[in-house]
Scaffold this motif. Structure first.
Motif, PDB file in Angstrom:
ATOM      1  N   LYS A   9       1.088  -1.546  -0.402  1.00  0.00           N
ATOM      2  CA  LYS A   9      -0.031  -0.173   0.003  1.00  0.00           C
ATOM      3  C   LYS A   9       0.689   1.161   0.399  1.00  0.00           C
ATOM      4  CE  LYS A   9      -4.796   1.816   1.857  1.00  0.00           C
ATOM      5  NZ  LYS A   9      -4.047   3.251   1.978  1.00  0.00           N
ATOM      6  N   LEU A  10       0.832   2.233  -1.162  1.00  0.00           N
ATOM      7  CA  LEU A  10       1.630   3.519  -0.818  1.00  0.00           C
ATOM      8  C   LEU A  10       1.438   4.362  -0.201  1.00  0.00           C
ATOM      9  CD1 LEU A  10       2.248   2.886  -4.742  1.00  0.00           C
ATOM     10  CD2 LEU A  10       3.818   2.264  -3.169  1.00  0.00           C
ATOM     11  N   ASP A  11       2.393   5.112  -0.043  1.00  0.00           N
ATOM     12  CA  ASP A  11       2.246   6.152   0.901  1.00  0.00           C
ATOM     13  C   ASP A  11       1.908   7.003   0.243  1.00  0.00           C
ATOM     14  OD1 ASP A  11       1.782   8.003   3.038  1.00  0.00           O
ATOM     15  OD2 ASP A  11       4.130   7.191   3.915  1.00  0.00           O
ATOM     16  N   TYR A  12       1.132   8.358   0.631  1.00  0.00           N
ATOM     17  CA  TYR A  12       0.762   9.051  -0.616  1.00  0.00           C
ATOM     18  C   TYR A  12       0.542  10.443   0.405  1.00  0.00           C
ATOM     19  CZ  TYR A  12      -0.741   6.017  -4.313  1.00  0.00           C
ATOM     20  OH  TYR A  12      -0.638   5.139  -5.459  1.00  0.00           O
ATOM     21  N   SER A  13       0.920  10.406   1.668  1.00  0.00           N
ATOM     22  CA  SER A  13       1.244  11.591   2.569  1.00  0.00           C
ATOM     23  C   SER A  13       1.572  12.450   2.154  1.00  0.00           C
ATOM     24  CB  SER A  13       1.069  10.516   3.813  1.00  0.00           C
ATOM     25  OG  SER A  13       2.131  10.049   4.267  1.00  0.00           O
ATOM     26  N   PRO A  14       2.123  13.987   2.641  1.00  0.00           N
ATOM     27  CA  PRO A  14       2.853  14.885   2.131  1.00  0.00           C
ATOM     28  C   PRO A  14       4.117  14.747   3.280  1.00  0.00           C
ATOM     29  CG  PRO A  14       0.802  15.707   3.367  1.00  0.00           C
ATOM     30  CD  PRO A  14       0.609  14.044   2.608  1.00  0.00           C
ATOM     31  N   HIS A 181      -4.743  12.525  -1.465  1.00  0.00           N
ATOM     32  CA  HIS A 181      -5.631  12.060  -2.826  1.00  0.00           C
ATOM     33  C   HIS A 181      -5.390  13.110  -4.240  1.00  0.00           C
ATOM     34  CE1 HIS A 181      -8.890  10.836  -0.105  1.00  0.00           C
ATOM     35  NE2 HIS A 181      -9.782   9.964  -1.371  1.00  0.00           N
ATOM     36  N   ALA A 182      -4.771  14.493  -3.675  1.00  0.00           N
ATOM     37  CA  ALA A 182      -4.172  15.000  -4.827  1.00  0.00           C
ATOM     38  C   ALA A 182      -2.683  14.552  -5.394  1.00  0.00           C
ATOM     39  CB  ALA A 182      -3.250  16.825  -4.295  1.00  0.00           C
ATOM     40  N   ILE A 183      -1.998  13.997  -4.464  1.00  0.00           N
ATOM     41  CA  ILE A 183      -0.464  13.968  -4.716  1.00  0.00           C
ATOM     42  C   ILE A 183      -0.558  11.602  -5.621  1.00  0.00           C
ATOM     43  CG2 ILE A 183       1.417  12.570  -3.539  1.00  0.00           C
ATOM     44  CD1 ILE A 183       0.986  13.875  -0.977  1.00  0.00           C
ATOM     45  N   GLU A 184      -1.886  11.228  -5.059  1.00  0.00           N
ATOM     46  CA  GLU A 184      -2.018   9.798  -5.556  1.00  0.00           C
ATOM     47  C   GLU A 184      -2.465  10.474  -7.333  1.00  0.00           C
ATOM     48  OE1 GLU A 184      -4.896   5.919  -5.512  1.00  0.00           O
ATOM     49  OE2 GLU A 184      -5.464   7.834  -4.308  1.00  0.00           O
ATOM     50  N   TRP A 185      -3.500  10.969  -7.468  1.00  0.00           N
ATOM     51  CA  TRP A 185      -3.924  11.811  -8.209  1.00  0.00           C
ATOM     52  C   TRP A 185      -2.163  12.116  -9.805  1.00  0.00           C
ATOM     53  CZ3 TRP A 185      -2.933  16.560 -11.086  1.00  0.00           C
ATOM     54  CH2 TRP A 185      -3.473  15.968 -12.091  1.00  0.00           C
ATOM     55  N   SER A 186      -2.077  12.699  -8.786  1.00  0.00           N
ATOM     56  CA  SER A 186      -0.483  13.261  -9.699  1.00  0.00           C
ATOM     57  C   SER A 186       0.042  12.699 -10.308  1.00  0.00           C
ATOM     58  CB  SER A 186       0.718  13.867  -8.466  1.00  0.00           C
ATOM     59  OG  SER A 186       1.217  13.676  -7.678  1.00  0.00           O
ATOM     60  N   VAL A 187       0.715  11.186  -9.100  1.00  0.00           N
ATOM     61  CA  VAL A 187       1.698   9.628  -9.859  1.00  0.00           C
ATOM     62  C   VAL A 187       0.710   9.480 -10.680  1.00  0.00           C
ATOM     63  CG1 VAL A 187       2.306   8.494  -8.544  1.00  0.00           C
ATOM     64  CG2 VAL A 187       2.586  10.084  -7.744  1.00  0.00           C
ATOM     65  N   LYS A 188      -0.468   9.088 -10.510  1.00  0.00           N
ATOM     66  CA  LYS A 188      -1.540   7.776 -11.559  1.00  0.00           C
ATOM     67  C   LYS A 188      -1.677   8.065 -12.801  1.00  0.00           C
ATOM     68  CE  LYS A 188      -2.878   4.658  -7.765  1.00  0.00           C
ATOM     69  NZ  LYS A 188      -4.019   4.088  -7.215  1.00  0.00           N
ATOM     70  N   SER A 189      -1.393   9.988 -12.818  1.00  0.00           N
ATOM     71  CA  SER A 189      -2.652  10.674 -13.453  1.00  0.00           C
ATOM     72  C   SER A 189      -1.190  10.548 -15.041  1.00  0.00           C
ATOM     73  CB  SER A 189      -2.941  11.983 -14.021  1.00  0.00           C
ATOM     74  OG  SER A 189      -1.555  12.702 -12.900  1.00  0.00           O
ATOM     75  N   GLY A 190      -0.081  11.195 -14.062  1.00  0.00           N
ATOM     76  CA  GLY A 190       1.538  10.664 -14.769  1.00  0.00           C
ATOM     77  C   GLY A 190       1.933  12.403 -14.865  1.00  0.00           C
ATOM     78  N   GLN A 191       1.450  13.292 -14.030  1.00  0.00           N
ATOM     79  CA  GLN A 191       1.919  14.634 -13.911  1.00  0.00           C
ATOM     80  C   GLN A 191       3.524  14.542 -13.695  1.00  0.00           C
ATOM     81  OE1 GLN A 191      -0.359  18.247 -12.730  1.00  0.00           O
ATOM     82  NE2 GLN A 191       0.587  18.689 -11.092  1.00  0.00           N
ATOM     83  N   ILE A 192       3.349  13.850 -11.913  1.00  0.00           N
ATOM     84  CA  ILE A 192       4.537  14.021 -11.477  1.00  0.00           C
ATOM     85  C   ILE A 192       4.695  11.954 -11.296  1.00  0.00           C
ATOM     86  CG2 ILE A 192       6.811  14.225  -9.345  1.00  0.00           C
ATOM     87  CD1 ILE A 192       4.704  16.560  -9.196  1.00  0.00           C
ATOM     88  N   ARG A 193       5.835  11.426 -11.913  1.00  0.00           N
ATOM     89  CA  ARG A 193       6.146  10.201 -12.121  1.00  0.00           C
ATOM     90  C   ARG A 193       6.885   9.675 -10.786  1.00  0.00           C
ATOM     91  NH1 ARG A 193       7.020   9.045 -18.696  1.00  0.00           N
ATOM     92  NH2 ARG A 193       5.706  10.103 -19.324  1.00  0.00           N
ATOM     93  N   ASN A 194       7.337  10.179  -9.870  1.00  0.00           N
ATOM     94  CA  ASN A 194       7.614   9.538  -8.750  1.00  0.00           C
ATOM     95  C   ASN A 194       7.309  10.157  -8.031  1.00  0.00           C
ATOM     96  OD1 ASN A 194      10.041   9.440  -7.041  1.00  0.00           O
ATOM     97  ND2 ASN A 194      11.548  10.572  -7.985  1.00  0.00           N
ATOM     98  N   LEU A 195       6.960   9.053  -7.110  1.00  0.00           N
ATOM     99  CA  LEU A 195       6.406   9.501  -5.956  1.00  0.00           C
ATOM    100  C   LEU A 195       6.794   9.663  -5.158  1.00  0.00           C
ATOM    101  CD1 LEU A 195       3.719   8.563  -4.340  1.00  0.00           C
ATOM    102  CD2 LEU A 195       4.923   6.634  -4.104  1.00  0.00           C
ATOM    103  N   GLU A 196       7.975  10.157  -4.806  1.00  0.00           N
ATOM    104  CA  GLU A 196       9.059  10.545  -4.308  1.00  0.00           C
ATOM    105  C   GLU A 196       9.126  12.098  -3.297  1.00  0.00           C
ATOM    106  OE1 GLU A 196      13.246  11.631  -1.473  1.00  0.00           O
ATOM    107  OE2 GLU A 196      13.234  10.206  -3.432  1.00  0.00           O
ATOM    108  N   ALA A 197       8.993  12.422  -5.230  1.00  0.00           N
ATOM    109  CA  ALA A 197       9.276  13.768  -5.479  1.00  0.00           C
ATOM    110  C   ALA A 197       7.483  13.995  -5.222  1.00  0.00           C
ATOM    111  CB  ALA A 197       9.312  14.093  -7.079  1.00  0.00           C
ATOM    112  N   ALA A 198       6.889  13.920  -5.981  1.00  0.00           N
ATOM    113  CA  ALA A 198       5.207  14.190  -5.935  1.00  0.00           C
ATOM    114  C   ALA A 198       4.822  14.286  -4.287  1.00  0.00           C
ATOM    115  CB  ALA A 198       4.262  13.258  -5.862  1.00  0.00           C
ATOM    116  N   ARG A 199       4.766  13.713  -3.320  1.00  0.00           N
ATOM    117  CA  ARG A 199       4.652  13.676  -1.979  1.00  0.00           C
ATOM    118  C   ARG A 199       5.268  15.490  -1.420  1.00  0.00           C
ATOM    119  NH1 ARG A 199       6.498   8.849   1.651  1.00  0.00           N
ATOM    120  NH2 ARG A 199       5.095   9.711   2.935  1.00  0.00           N
ATOM    121  N   VAL A 200       6.179  15.715  -1.387  1.00  0.00           N
ATOM    122  CA  VAL A 200       6.695  17.134  -1.147  1.00  0.00           C
ATOM    123  C   VAL A 200       6.763  18.184  -2.427  1.00  0.00           C
ATOM    124  CG1 VAL A 200       9.384  16.910  -2.578  1.00  0.00           C
ATOM    125  CG2 VAL A 200       9.067  18.638  -0.514  1.00  0.00           C
ATOM    126  N   SER A 201       6.680  17.502  -3.467  1.00  0.00           N
ATOM    127  CA  SER A 201       5.931  18.629  -4.429  1.00  0.00           C
ATOM    128  C   SER A 201       4.804  19.594  -4.454  1.00  0.00           C
ATOM    129  CB  SER A 201       6.618  18.910  -6.309  1.00  0.00           C
ATOM    130  OG  SER A 201       6.208  19.192  -7.333  1.00  0.00           O
TER     131      SER A 201
END
Length: 392
Positions: A9-14, A181-201
């Motif tokens: 279960k991936l962690d999408y928390s900021p 939810h925003a972080i999850e969307w950014s990763v799954k939509s391909g806007q930011i493909r790196n989960l680590e980067a998405a969680r801070v960005s």
């Protein structure tokens, strides 16, 4: 946690900026009675100053993971700033996105931080930030600039893509139920493909807005000044009193993800013609949603000016230059000729999407480090040699 692990279960928390930068500052520039305040993040104490300029709609936090990666390779200082209208920067004319104004912002912030004798500067910009870096260097606004790095910004391909930007903006969710939810969307939509980067960005891209019930049929969305990625947000999250999180058994299909990211269908956010902040829903008092910090569609009149002529300006800059691209097809005619003439260094990265420094921070850091070392702008860290042997 690797996204390739099956069944996890991936962690999408900021994640806080503190994990990547040494300090955060709000820098005031301009007359005492009408100052603009720019949010900046710093790291490092020695070596050249890498001034990092993000792309449109993003923030300085898009450089977070890259900052750690470059600092592990060479001795350098980093200053990443939220451009006007973006992130937590507050300016009087937040809708003025002209290249002249934005490049002047860069010079004013550096002047406020380092006075008249800043260290040697390497301007590094992605997308719109790359165009602003080119204009800043071309106009010699920072006399101690020694190098220029443009990431995935090419005049030809950029101007051709301008017509599709509005469609992209209209197609993404207008709001999210939670930061997760925003972080999850950014990763799954391909806007930011790196989960680590998405969680801070993503923290720098959206903001929490309170929904106050103004009438039985009308809610007013009020922006919250709380910087939820600091300690108060962490405490709120630990208490789990008001945060909305993903349920354990949720189906994460793309369609359901888009639905969960936006408000429920019966609660319609403002249309393009509605005043900002109005909704037509019966949400409970005290609910909150997360909305984009900047409405990029309103900056459309500046889009052409950001990129028009940047290829020739880039080539004319009498500085060592590096162009990093996410695909060879992005090269236009002027840059192709210039590259053949050896006017700049160029590296094409593996297919990784437009958010290059977020999706492939190590690859970008390797390229930038090589550029800095080749021109003797920086010194390699002792551990760089052994670290590189493990770099994929």
């Amino acid at each position: 946690m690797s996204t390739s692990e099956v069944g996890c279960k991936l962690d999408y928390s900021p994640v806080s900026w503190r994990e990547y930068f040494d300090q955060m500052e709000d820098v005031s520039v301009g007359p005492a009675d009408s100052r603009d305040v720019f949010r900046i993040y710093k790291a490092g104490n020695d070596g050249p100053l890498l001034v990092l300029l993000h792309g449109g709609g993003h923030s300085a936090l898009s450089w977070a993971v890259f900052t750690t990666a470059i600092a592990s390779r060479v001795t350098c200082r980093v200053l990443a700033m939220d451009l006007r209208g973006h992130g937590d920067t507050l300016v009087r004319q937040s809708d003025d996105f002209s290249t002249q104004t934005m490049s002047s912002d860069i010079a004013n912030v550096i002047g406020a931080c380092y006075g008249e004798a800043p260290p040697p500067i390497v301007l590094i910009g992605h997308g719109v930030g790359g165009a602003i870096a080119v204009h800043t260097a071309s106009n010699m606004l920072l006399p101690t600039t020694v190098g220029l790095v443009a990431i995935d910004v090419v005049e030809g391909s950029a101007t051709e893509a301008l017509h599709s930007i509005q469609n992209f903006l209209k197609g993404r969710p207008k709001s999210f139920k939670s930061m997760d939810h925003a972080i999850e969307w950014s990763v799954k939509s391909g806007q930011i493909r790196n989960l680590e980067a998405a969680r801070v960005s993503m923290v720098g891209q959206i903001k929490r807005c309170e929904v106050e019930v103004a009438s039985p049929v009308t809610d007013v969305v009020v922006e919250s000044n709380e910087e939820f990625y600091d300690q108060k947000y962490v405490n709120d999250k630990e208490n789990a009193a008001s945060e909305v999180s993903l349920s354990e058994g949720k189906n994460n299909s793309e369609e359901q993800l888009m639905e969960s990211a936006s408000l429920p269908k019966e609660s319609t956010m403002k249309t393009e013609d509605e005043p900002a902040g109005l909704t037509t829903t019966n949400r409970k008092f005290g609910d909150s949603v997360y909305m984009w910090r900047i409405d990029l569609s309103k900056s459309e009149k500046y889009w052409d000016g950001w990129f028009r002529g940047t290829s020739n300006l880039f080539l004319a800059c009498n500085l060592p230059k590096l162009l990093l691209l996410a695909g060879i097809d992005r090269l236009d005619r002027d840059l192709t000729i210039g590259q053949m003439q050896g006017k700049f260094m160029m590296q094409v990265l593996p297919p990784c999407g437009h958010a290059v420094q977020e999706n492939k921070p190590d690859k970008v850091a390797e390229a930038v480090a090589s550029f800095l070392l080749r021109h003797k702008f920086a010194e390699a860290r002792r551990e760089t040699r052994s670290a590189n042997s493990f770099t994929r």
